[in-house]
Design a protein around this motif. Structure first.
Motif, PDB file in Angstrom:
ATOM      1  N   ASP A 198     -22.880 -62.752  82.393  1.00 31.44           N
ATOM      2  CA  ASP A 198     -22.924 -63.170  83.797  1.00 31.44           C
ATOM      3  C   ASP A 198     -22.718 -64.665  83.943  1.00 31.44           C
ATOM      4  O   ASP A 198     -22.862 -65.216  85.033  1.00 31.44           O
ATOM      5  CB  ASP A 198     -24.294 -62.798  84.411  1.00 31.44           C
ATOM      6  CG  ASP A 198     -24.533 -61.289  84.414  1.00 31.44           C
ATOM      7  OD1 ASP A 198     -23.556 -60.554  84.621  1.00 31.44           O
ATOM      8  OD2 ASP A 198     -25.689 -60.874  84.192  1.00 31.44           O
ATOM      9  N   ARG A 199     -22.324 -65.336  82.838  1.00 31.55           N
ATOM     10  CA  ARG A 199     -22.291 -66.795  82.848  1.00 31.55           C
ATOM     11  C   ARG A 199     -20.905 -67.385  83.008  1.00 31.55           C
ATOM     12  O   ARG A 199     -20.717 -68.396  83.692  1.00 31.55           O
ATOM     13  CB  ARG A 199     -22.918 -67.328  81.554  1.00 31.55           C
ATOM     14  CG  ARG A 199     -24.363 -66.911  81.352  1.00 31.55           C
ATOM     15  CD  ARG A 199     -24.954 -67.552  80.127  1.00 31.55           C
ATOM     16  NE  ARG A 199     -24.888 -69.010  80.197  1.00 31.55           N
ATOM     17  CZ  ARG A 199     -25.249 -69.818  79.208  1.00 31.55           C
ATOM     18  NH1 ARG A 199     -25.670 -69.303  78.072  1.00 31.55           N
ATOM     19  NH2 ARG A 199     -25.169 -71.126  79.347  1.00 31.55           N
ATOM     20  N   LEU A 200     -19.912 -66.781  82.359  1.00 27.09           N
ATOM     21  CA  LEU A 200     -18.570 -67.357  82.364  1.00 27.09           C
ATOM     22  C   LEU A 200     -17.596 -66.402  83.033  1.00 27.09           C
ATOM     23  O   LEU A 200     -17.505 -65.228  82.660  1.00 27.09           O
ATOM     24  CB  LEU A 200     -18.114 -67.648  80.929  1.00 27.09           C
ATOM     25  CG  LEU A 200     -18.912 -68.680  80.129  1.00 27.09           C
ATOM     26  CD1 LEU A 200     -18.349 -68.787  78.717  1.00 27.09           C
ATOM     27  CD2 LEU A 200     -18.894 -70.034  80.814  1.00 27.09           C
ATOM     28  N   ARG A 201     -16.845 -66.920  84.001  1.00 22.71           N
ATOM     29  CA  ARG A 201     -15.793 -66.145  84.665  1.00 22.71           C
ATOM     30  C   ARG A 201     -14.612 -67.072  84.923  1.00 22.71           C
ATOM     31  O   ARG A 201     -14.771 -68.192  85.402  1.00 22.71           O
ATOM     32  CB  ARG A 201     -16.253 -65.546  86.000  1.00 22.71           C
ATOM     33  CG  ARG A 201     -17.403 -64.590  85.925  1.00 22.71           C
ATOM     34  CD  ARG A 201     -17.671 -63.985  87.295  1.00 22.71           C
ATOM     35  NE  ARG A 201     -16.781 -62.869  87.577  1.00 22.71           N
ATOM     36  CZ  ARG A 201     -16.416 -62.488  88.804  1.00 22.71           C
ATOM     37  NH1 ARG A 201     -16.808 -63.166  89.866  1.00 22.71           N
ATOM     38  NH2 ARG A 201     -15.624 -61.444  88.970  1.00 22.71           N
ATOM     39  N   PHE A 202     -13.410 -66.584  84.602  1.00 24.71           N
ATOM     40  CA  PHE A 202     -12.189 -67.339  84.851  1.00 24.71           C
ATOM     41  C   PHE A 202     -11.130 -66.376  85.375  1.00 24.71           C
ATOM     42  O   PHE A 202     -11.024 -65.245  84.900  1.00 24.71           O
ATOM     43  CB  PHE A 202     -11.631 -67.972  83.570  1.00 24.71           C
ATOM     44  CG  PHE A 202     -12.628 -68.726  82.748  1.00 24.71           C
ATOM     45  CD1 PHE A 202     -12.862 -70.063  82.997  1.00 24.71           C
ATOM     46  CD2 PHE A 202     -13.317 -68.103  81.731  1.00 24.71           C
ATOM     47  CE1 PHE A 202     -13.774 -70.771  82.233  1.00 24.71           C
ATOM     48  CE2 PHE A 202     -14.223 -68.795  80.956  1.00 24.71           C
ATOM     49  CZ  PHE A 202     -14.463 -70.140  81.214  1.00 24.71           C
ATOM     50  N   LEU A 203     -10.327 -66.825  86.311  1.00 27.46           N
ATOM     51  CA  LEU A 203      -9.145 -66.080  86.735  1.00 27.46           C
ATOM     52  C   LEU A 203      -7.945 -66.974  86.464  1.00 27.46           C
ATOM     53  O   LEU A 203      -7.795 -68.036  87.074  1.00 27.46           O
ATOM     54  CB  LEU A 203      -9.206 -65.709  88.218  1.00 27.46           C
ATOM     55  CG  LEU A 203      -8.014 -64.895  88.733  1.00 27.46           C
ATOM     56  CD1 LEU A 203      -7.949 -63.526  88.049  1.00 27.46           C
ATOM     57  CD2 LEU A 203      -8.078 -64.719  90.243  1.00 27.46           C
ATOM     58  N   GLU A 204      -7.107 -66.533  85.524  1.00 27.13           N
ATOM     59  CA  GLU A 204      -5.919 -67.313  85.165  1.00 27.13           C
ATOM     60  C   GLU A 204      -4.697 -66.732  85.859  1.00 27.13           C
ATOM     61  O   GLU A 204      -4.442 -65.532  85.795  1.00 27.13           O
ATOM     62  CB  GLU A 204      -5.709 -67.289  83.659  1.00 27.13           C
ATOM     63  CG  GLU A 204      -4.491 -68.069  83.204  1.00 27.13           C
ATOM     64  CD  GLU A 204      -4.283 -67.964  81.704  1.00 27.13           C
ATOM     65  OE1 GLU A 204      -4.802 -68.827  80.981  1.00 27.13           O
ATOM     66  OE2 GLU A 204      -3.628 -66.988  81.272  1.00 27.13           O
ATOM     67  N   LEU A 205      -3.931 -67.589  86.513  1.00 28.87           N
ATOM     68  CA  LEU A 205      -2.649 -67.231  87.117  1.00 28.87           C
ATOM     69  C   LEU A 205      -1.562 -67.868  86.276  1.00 28.87           C
ATOM     70  O   LEU A 205      -1.655 -69.044  85.910  1.00 28.87           O
ATOM     71  CB  LEU A 205      -2.574 -67.726  88.561  1.00 28.87           C
ATOM     72  CG  LEU A 205      -3.695 -67.285  89.489  1.00 28.87           C
ATOM     73  CD1 LEU A 205      -3.590 -67.996  90.841  1.00 28.87           C
ATOM     74  CD2 LEU A 205      -3.666 -65.773  89.692  1.00 28.87           C
ATOM     75  N   SER A 206      -0.517 -67.099  85.953  1.00 31.91           N
ATOM     76  CA  SER A 206       0.525 -67.640  85.081  1.00 31.91           C
ATOM     77  C   SER A 206       1.892 -67.110  85.480  1.00 31.91           C
ATOM     78  O   SER A 206       2.021 -66.014  86.035  1.00 31.91           O
ATOM     79  CB  SER A 206       0.242 -67.282  83.617  1.00 31.91           C
ATOM     80  OG  SER A 206       0.278 -65.883  83.418  1.00 31.91           O
ATOM     81  N   VAL A 207       2.895 -67.897  85.172  1.00 31.41           N
ATOM     82  CA  VAL A 207       4.281 -67.495  85.395  1.00 31.41           C
ATOM     83  C   VAL A 207       5.087 -67.929  84.188  1.00 31.41           C
ATOM     84  O   VAL A 207       4.843 -69.001  83.624  1.00 31.41           O
ATOM     85  CB  VAL A 207       4.840 -68.114  86.696  1.00 31.41           C
ATOM     86  CG1 VAL A 207       4.842 -69.630  86.626  1.00 31.41           C
ATOM     87  CG2 VAL A 207       6.234 -67.584  87.002  1.00 31.41           C
ATOM     88  N   LEU A 208       6.026 -67.086  83.753  1.00 35.00           N
ATOM     89  CA  LEU A 208       6.885 -67.418  82.623  1.00 35.00           C
ATOM     90  C   LEU A 208       8.204 -67.966  83.156  1.00 35.00           C
ATOM     91  O   LEU A 208       8.949 -67.266  83.842  1.00 35.00           O
ATOM     92  CB  LEU A 208       7.143 -66.183  81.762  1.00 35.00           C
ATOM     93  CG  LEU A 208       7.977 -66.419  80.495  1.00 35.00           C
ATOM     94  CD1 LEU A 208       7.285 -67.412  79.575  1.00 35.00           C
ATOM     95  CD2 LEU A 208       8.244 -65.105  79.767  1.00 35.00           C
ATOM     96  N   ALA A 209       8.456 -69.229  82.843  1.00 36.00           N
ATOM     97  CA  ALA A 209       9.668 -69.902  83.311  1.00 36.00           C
ATOM     98  C   ALA A 209      10.719 -69.891  82.211  1.00 36.00           C
ATOM     99  O   ALA A 209      10.471 -70.373  81.109  1.00 36.00           O
ATOM    100  CB  ALA A 209       9.345 -71.333  83.728  1.00 36.00           C
ATOM    101  N   GLU A 210      11.876 -69.345  82.517  1.00 37.83           N
ATOM    102  CA  GLU A 210      12.987 -69.357  81.570  1.00 37.83           C
ATOM    103  C   GLU A 210      13.983 -70.460  81.896  1.00 37.83           C
ATOM    104  O   GLU A 210      14.976 -70.638  81.193  1.00 37.83           O
ATOM    105  CB  GLU A 210      13.671 -67.988  81.572  1.00 37.83           C
ATOM    106  CG  GLU A 210      12.739 -66.878  81.083  1.00 37.83           C
ATOM    107  CD  GLU A 210      13.395 -65.519  81.067  1.00 37.83           C
ATOM    108  OE1 GLU A 210      14.500 -65.388  81.652  1.00 37.83           O
ATOM    109  OE2 GLU A 210      12.823 -64.589  80.474  1.00 37.83           O
ATOM    110  N   ASP A 211      13.725 -71.190  82.972  1.00 38.73           N
ATOM    111  CA  ASP A 211      14.491 -72.391  83.315  1.00 38.73           C
ATOM    112  C   ASP A 211      13.619 -73.238  84.242  1.00 38.73           C
ATOM    113  O   ASP A 211      12.624 -72.759  84.777  1.00 38.73           O
ATOM    114  CB  ASP A 211      15.827 -72.042  83.996  1.00 38.73           C
ATOM    115  CG  ASP A 211      15.641 -71.248  85.284  1.00 38.73           C
ATOM    116  OD1 ASP A 211      14.502 -71.136  85.780  1.00 38.73           O
ATOM    117  OD2 ASP A 211      16.637 -70.727  85.805  1.00 38.73           O
TER     118      ASP A 211
END
Length: 252
Positions: A198-211
């Motif tokens: 109940d201590r650590l929470r993260f929401l990661e947003l990511s995008v893969l750029a090919e250029d």
């Protein structure tokens, strides 16, 4: 959203994974903004292998300090897998030598940029499948034989990197949920939620750029701000944060 400038990929990489991480206070707001629910996600359990230092600096993470990450994943409805990764500043690795060393591994070997804010790193990784039930066996062992979770190719690469595989142990698990691009209103963005107790929470947003990685990074930043989501640009990577948590718990 236009950046007014373009950029090229770092030499030799397949693409750049651009990330922003939302802390605990922003997780639910982020999920609501992109309309992603747990029912839409792939569930995962994640462990990391690290060598615990019994004497000396209690916060030492010897492998991570070298940029080495050994990640073990148990995935709902998919094969379990292991990833051996070397991550460091751009220029720390010769792309041509890496490709020559790993060309026989096909798509299991990757060389990508790894960008979080101003922290622009290079990530070389090799993936391998894990036999069903093997993770539970190793977790239950005392001492753990983490090497059993790595493929022969990964073990050979670890030996070349002089890793003390006989002395590492699994730390975890992290409860994770992964949303693929196109889910909810993510568009070309992927999202992953990490939870530790109940201590650590993260929401990661990511995008893969090919250029044009700088352009993609600016557009992602603008999208996050447009939803009034706050990101700490100086925050540690989520991998380091959870490893510090698990190592402190193990020593206690």
């Amino acid at each position: 959203m236009s950046t007014g400038r373009t950029s090229t990929l770092p030499p030799g990489v397949d693409g750049v994974e651009i990330k922003v991480t939302l802390g605990a206070a922003m997780v639910e707001r982020g999920r609501q903004a992109f309309r992603i629910g747990l029912a839409q996600a792939e569930r995962r359990s994640i462990w990391f292998a690290e060598r615990l230092v019994r004497d000396g600096d209690p916060a030492a993470l010897p492998l991570l300090s070298r940029g080495i990450i050994i990640r073990i994943r148990q995935r709902e409805g998919e094969d379990d897998d292991a990833t051996l990764k070397l991550r460091g500043p751009e220029g720390c690795l010769d792309p041509d030598l890496w490709r020559g060393r790993t060309e026989s591994f096909g798509k299991r070997a990757k060389l990508e940029g790894d960008w979080v804010g101003k922290r622009h790193l290079l990530s070389a990784s090799l993936d391998g499948k894990i036999e069903g039930g093997r993770i539970e066996e190793v977790v239950a062992e005392d001492p753990q034989q983490v090497k059993r979770l790595l493929s022969e190719a990964q073990q050979a690469l670890a030996e070349e990197w002089l890793l003390p595989l006989e002395e590492v142990q699994l730390l975890g698990p992290v409860r994770a949920a992964k949303w693929k691009p196109g889910t909810g209103q993510l568009g070309d963005i992927a999202a992953e939620l990490w939870e530790v107790g109940d201590r650590l929470r993260f929401l990661e947003l990511s995008v893969l750029a090919e250029d044009d990685p700088l352009g993609h990074q600016q557009r992602l930043d603008e999208l996050v701000r447009s939803h009034s989501l706050e990101v700490d640009p100086e925050a540690e990577t989520k991998t380091r944060t959870v490893l510090e948590h698990f190592t402190a718990a193990a020593r206690a």
